[in-house]
Design an enzyme around this catalytic site. Structure first.
Site, PDB file in Angstrom:
ATOM      1  N   ASN A 179       0.477  -0.887   0.004  1.00 55.95           N
ATOM      2  CA  ASN A 179      -0.152   0.444   0.139  1.00 55.95           C
ATOM      3  C   ASN A 179       0.782   0.915  -0.042  1.00 55.95           C
ATOM      4  O   ASN A 179       1.081   1.877   0.964  1.00 55.95           O
ATOM      5  CB  ASN A 179      -0.800   0.370   1.308  1.00 55.95           C
ATOM      6  CG  ASN A 179      -1.780   0.898   1.313  1.00 55.95           C
ATOM      7  OD1 ASN A 179      -1.998   1.567  -0.032  1.00 55.95           O
ATOM      8  ND2 ASN A 179      -2.815   1.502   2.201  1.00 55.95           N
ATOM      9  N   ASP A 402      16.636   8.678 -16.375  1.00 53.97           N
ATOM     10  CA  ASP A 402      18.110   8.396 -14.918  1.00 53.97           C
ATOM     11  C   ASP A 402      17.292   8.297 -13.313  1.00 53.97           C
ATOM     12  O   ASP A 402      17.377   7.018 -12.852  1.00 53.97           O
ATOM     13  CB  ASP A 402      19.022   8.729 -15.012  1.00 53.97           C
ATOM     14  CG  ASP A 402      20.038   8.640 -15.776  1.00 53.97           C
ATOM     15  OD1 ASP A 402      19.657   7.756 -17.476  1.00 53.97           O
ATOM     16  OD2 ASP A 402      21.142   9.743 -16.834  1.00 53.97           O
ATOM     17  N   GLU A 403      16.521   8.670 -13.493  1.00 57.45           N
ATOM     18  CA  GLU A 403      16.066   9.168 -12.382  1.00 57.45           C
ATOM     19  C   GLU A 403      15.040   8.576 -11.506  1.00 57.45           C
ATOM     20  O   GLU A 403      14.965   7.823 -10.303  1.00 57.45           O
ATOM     21  CB  GLU A 403      15.429  10.653 -11.612  1.00 57.45           C
ATOM     22  CG  GLU A 403      14.791  10.670 -10.026  1.00 57.45           C
ATOM     23  CD  GLU A 403      15.628  11.054  -9.607  1.00 57.45           C
ATOM     24  OE1 GLU A 403      15.248  10.236  -7.956  1.00 57.45           O
ATOM     25  OE2 GLU A 403      17.111  11.006  -8.902  1.00 57.45           O
ATOM     26  N   LYS A 414      -7.588  -4.880  -7.593  1.00 55.96           N
ATOM     27  CA  LYS A 414      -7.153  -3.079  -7.734  1.00 55.96           C
ATOM     28  C   LYS A 414      -5.464  -3.508  -8.610  1.00 55.96           C
ATOM     29  O   LYS A 414      -4.549  -4.718  -8.282  1.00 55.96           O
ATOM     30  CB  LYS A 414      -6.566  -3.150  -6.749  1.00 55.96           C
ATOM     31  CG  LYS A 414      -6.199  -1.685  -6.189  1.00 55.96           C
ATOM     32  CD  LYS A 414      -7.651  -0.829  -7.161  1.00 55.96           C
ATOM     33  CE  LYS A 414      -7.006   0.990  -6.833  1.00 55.96           C
ATOM     34  NZ  LYS A 414      -7.662   1.491  -5.354  1.00 55.96           N
ATOM     35  N   HIS A 521      25.061   3.052 -19.350  1.00 59.49           N
ATOM     36  CA  HIS A 521      24.301   2.291 -19.270  1.00 59.49           C
ATOM     37  C   HIS A 521      23.489   2.114 -20.653  1.00 59.49           C
ATOM     38  O   HIS A 521      23.691   2.118 -21.582  1.00 59.49           O
ATOM     39  CB  HIS A 521      22.727   3.838 -19.470  1.00 59.49           C
ATOM     40  CG  HIS A 521      22.792   4.576 -18.572  1.00 59.49           C
ATOM     41  ND1 HIS A 521      22.019   5.804 -17.620  1.00 59.49           N
ATOM     42  CD2 HIS A 521      23.951   4.137 -17.342  1.00 59.49           C
ATOM     43  CE1 HIS A 521      22.832   6.623 -17.094  1.00 59.49           C
ATOM     44  NE2 HIS A 521      23.302   5.421 -16.329  1.00 59.49           N
ATOM     45  N   ASP A 523      21.162   1.692 -21.948  1.00 58.67           N
ATOM     46  CA  ASP A 523      19.866   2.769 -23.540  1.00 58.67           C
ATOM     47  C   ASP A 523      21.216   2.931 -23.942  1.00 58.67           C
ATOM     48  O   ASP A 523      20.167   3.494 -25.084  1.00 58.67           O
ATOM     49  CB  ASP A 523      19.104   3.241 -22.565  1.00 58.67           C
ATOM     50  CG  ASP A 523      19.090   4.616 -22.291  1.00 58.67           C
ATOM     51  OD1 ASP A 523      21.010   4.382 -22.064  1.00 58.67           O
ATOM     52  OD2 ASP A 523      18.899   5.714 -22.088  1.00 58.67           O
ATOM     53  N   CYS A 721      17.230   9.680 -22.799  1.00 53.64           N
ATOM     54  CA  CYS A 721      17.855  10.062 -21.296  1.00 53.64           C
ATOM     55  C   CYS A 721      16.834  11.132 -20.286  1.00 53.64           C
ATOM     56  O   CYS A 721      16.208  10.978 -19.087  1.00 53.64           O
ATOM     57  CB  CYS A 721      19.150  10.257 -21.893  1.00 53.64           C
ATOM     58  SG  CYS A 721      20.413   8.736 -22.255  1.00 53.64           S
TER      59      CYS A 721
END
Length: 739
Positions: A179, A402-403, A414, A521, A523, A721
């Site tokens: 939750n 990135d964040e 649900k 990275h 990506d 990015c």
């Protein structure tokens, strides 16, 4: 062998106890025998099955033997095969005899009440049989702890084994959501970090657990019902109970944390008690995700005998006096019966590029107004809302990919999105909590105690579309993370993040080699795009699904969703430039229209041996990953498209894109936002753009090239990015996965 419980008898006063349907009671006939007794006789009412165990043999009563010697090892076993309609409605009498025989020297009386949990052998209430009005005769007694073990979205009584949890389309077991949203905008923290119910929306995020107590209420006069959770699970769950009330203020936190048990008082007017259960923690190291609850019927040592009036019944059975006996000092309550329910906490699930977009995110900083406008125009084409994180919230941090990573949690009742906050914690560190967390939008984070590296940013976290690998199905895809493997040392994703991803179990992670890159990275060298022309394997393997394939009704759907893996390719780029050189365009230059940027020609690029040598190294790194991806995702060469790309740098410092990295793209359905490469102009057109269009547009995709050169590329990032996307959850239910 049936479960057994030993019962102590007394010749001084009657004993009453509960017998659970399907179990046996062992009567301590020797321990209660008078001093001079040498033999005993046992007799029961018709609802009691009696056995005497003597000389290792079990004899069912009645038998030809009327009296049994009080020898070591002699015991009386009893069982009951029907639930009681009243308290103490079945009885056992044991008479003790001395050497002379004749009149008994003592008698022990046992009053029995048979209870059970609802099941196939338990009689149903009359109103379940369609009998109306309900008869006034007493109902059988039963106690049952139930949850949505059939995964239908509602709690119902079931013959499924509630104490186990199994995966797959034929599996069973209840599901619990963490939750982790914030339904009350005034609250200062996540819903599962306090012990209050602030809204009815908060209750809807929780799973119901129903305690059913049916039958004579007087059975609880000498017994207690206790709901309890295992000590190891107590910090993973919270349980709330509102009694008969629907008012929010009446809901109290009764279980979880330091609260391990809750005593329940069954109501005379209410056969069902509904508890609301929330998850406090996702699966992780040391926590499989399974949580166990029990309800136990405890017998009190100082209870009141259940039937009234002294004397003898018409059948000759002694009745106990209607009085409270002195408490038995120092005796503990005896567990009579336990029913168990197991929940699994729902995992956090990522969505791939190929999933339908629901919302696009981008940051507005000092120098990216045109970029934000271009992303907004593309989102409009895809009919997708755009959320712009303003400068005061991003504090000049433009790298929103990135964040955070967007995913979701799901239970049969649900589903809601959950943002995963990375350990990087730069300018955007407060954005997920302040601007994303809210009603039906959850939040989860992991920290890197050892210190975060670039590989802990979530540009280094991707997930493939659904795949089948050598008959093994991954209907929710596989997570892809970058590390320093096969190098010794180097950068790796934080252990806390990696462990969390592995513990979710439904998207088995694959580790790739990304430490060869300066930023590091995944990506930067791969992406996935939808490809409607590709057929994918059905869940059973073998047959390929086409657009008109109708899956069998008994199997859950693995949606026919084709895709292509895009890989950055220096080899493809050199091949393209060589072709253009041979066609006479060797003097065509790159980066036309960009001020103060060197503009090498095709001839100069092809003649640069240092650049070629470095790109040969880069190609070997990408080829290593290509082989891993083919094995881990079950791909063949036709599933992979090579996107022309060159890199620059040094082996020690890592590689960076020589021109804007085109695989680092934004995918919104069939609309692709690709970094504009500013390649050599051939016939007035960028030859790199033309090659990418030729690869992707036949798949029904639309290519939009976005200028990110000064706002992102020169800062070591690109379109992907600088953007992020919340996507539609999978139609496939995660509990149908077989990990």
């Amino acid at each position: 062998m049936a479960q057994q419980r030993r019962v102590q008898l007394s010749t001084q006063r009657p004993t009453s106890t509960v017998c659970v349907l399907g179990t046996e009671l062992s009567l301590d006939v020797c321990g209660s025998a008078p001093k001079d007794a040498v033999a005993f006789h046992v007799q029961g009412t018709p609802g009691v099955k009696l056995y005497v165990v003597h000389d290792t043999q079990s004899v069912k009563l009645p038998s030809s033997v009327s009296r049994w010697p009080l020898a070591t090892g002699t015991e009386v076993l009893l069982a009951m095969d029907a639930l009681s309609k009243d308290v103490g409605d079945e009885k056992v009498r044991i008479s003790y005899f001395g050497e002379a025989g004749g009149v008994p020297v003592g008698r022990a009386m046992l009053y029995l009440t048979c209870v059970g949990k609802w099941g196939g052998d338990t009689p149903k209430p009359w109103h379940w049989r369609g009998c109306s009005p309900r008869p006034s005769i007493p109902l059988p007694a039963d106690v049952s702890l139930d949850a949505d073990t059939s995964r239908s979205g509602a709690v119902s009584r079931t013959l499924l084994d509630k104490a186990t949890w199994t995966w797959g389309p034929d599996g069973h077991g209840a599901i619990l959501l963490v939750n982790c949203d914030r339904d009350d905008p005034k609250a200062k923290t996540l819903d599962n970090r306090d012990t209050a119910i602030r809204s009815y929306a908060d209750l809807k995020d929780m799973s119901q657990m129903v305690l059913r107590t049916r039958g004579p209420r007087t059975i609880f006069a000498g017994h207690r019902l206790v709901l309890h959770v295992d000590f190891s699970d107590a910090d993973k769950v919270g349980v709330f109970y509102g009694g008969n009330s629907v008012a929010l203020e009446e809901y109290k936190h009764v279980l979880g944390g330091s609260k391990l048990a809750y005593a329940i008082k069954p109501s005379r007017h209410q056969e069902e008690s509904i508890f609301y259960v929330e998850g406090l923690a996702f699966p992780d190291v040391g926590f499989s995700g399974l949580v166990t609850f029990h309800v136990t019927l405890l017998e009190s040592p100082e209870k009141v005998p259940p039937v009234g009036g002294a004397g003898v019944t018409a059948e000759g059975w002694q009745r106990p006096p209607n009085a409270v006996f002195p408490p038995s000092q120092g005796l503990l309550e005896t567990p009579i019966f336990t029913d168990t329910v197991v929940f699994r906490v729902a995992p956090w699930i990522m969505t791939p590029n190929t999933a339908a977009p629901l919302e696009v995110f981008v940051c507005s900083v000092d120098d990216n107004e045109d970029f934000v406008a271009a992303v907004g125009a593309m989102a409009e084409k895809a009919k997708c809302p755009l959320t712009v994180c303003p400068l005061p919230e991003n504090r000049q941090d433009r790298w929103i990919q990135d964040e955070v990573e967007f995913g979701y949690v799901q239970a049969p009742h649900k589903t809601f999105p959950v943002v995963f906050d990375s350990p990087r914690d730069r300018g955007l560190k407060d954005f997920p909590v302040k601007s994303i967390l809210g009603p039906d939008f959850g939040y989860v984070a992991r920290q890197a105690p050892e210190g975060a590296s670039s590989l802990d940013s979530f540009g280094n976290l991707e997930v493939s579309p659904p795949v089948t690998v050598q008959g093994k199905e991954y209907p929710l895809g596989r997570i892809l993370i970058g590390s320093s493997f096969p190098r010794f040392g180097g950068r790796r994703m934080a252990k806390a993040v990696k462990d969390f991803l592995i513990a979710q179990r439904v998207q088995a992670p694959v580790e790739l080699f990304s430490d060869w890159l300066h930023v590091g990275h995944v990506d930067e060298f791969l992406s996935f795009v939808p490809a409607p022309d590709r057929k994918v394997m059905s869940p059973g393997g073998g047959k390929k699904w086409g657009a008109t394939f109708i899956p069998p009704k008994h199997r859950p759907l693995l949606p026919p969703q084709g895709f292509r893996l895009l890989l950055a390719s220096p080899s493809a780029c050199y091949q393209l430039l060589k072709e253009k050189q041979e066609e006479g365009f060797g003097e065509a230059a790159m980066f036309q229209g960009l001020e103060k940027v060197p503009k090498p020609t095709i001839n100069e690029i092809l003649a640069n041996e240092a650049l070629r040598k470095f790109n040969n190294y880069v190609q070997s790194c990408i080829s290593w990953n290509r082989d891993i991806l083919k094995r881990a995702l079950g791909l063949a060469e036709p599933d992979i498209l090579d996107i022309p790309q060159l890199f620059r740098g040094e082996v020690a410092a890592g590689a960076e894109a020589f021109f804007p990295d085109m695989v680092n793209m934004l995918v919104l359905g069939r609309h692709l936002g690709i970094p504009k490469p500013f390649g050599p102009l051939v016939g007035g057109q960028c030859c790199l753009e033309e090659r990418v269009r030729a690869l992707l547009e036949p798949l029904g995709l639309t290519c939009t090239f976005i200028d990110d050169y000064f706002s992102y590329h020169v800062l070591s990032g690109e379109v992907h990015c600088g953007t992020n996307v919340r996507r539609k959850p999978f139609a496939f239910k995660w509990w149908h996965v077989v990990p």
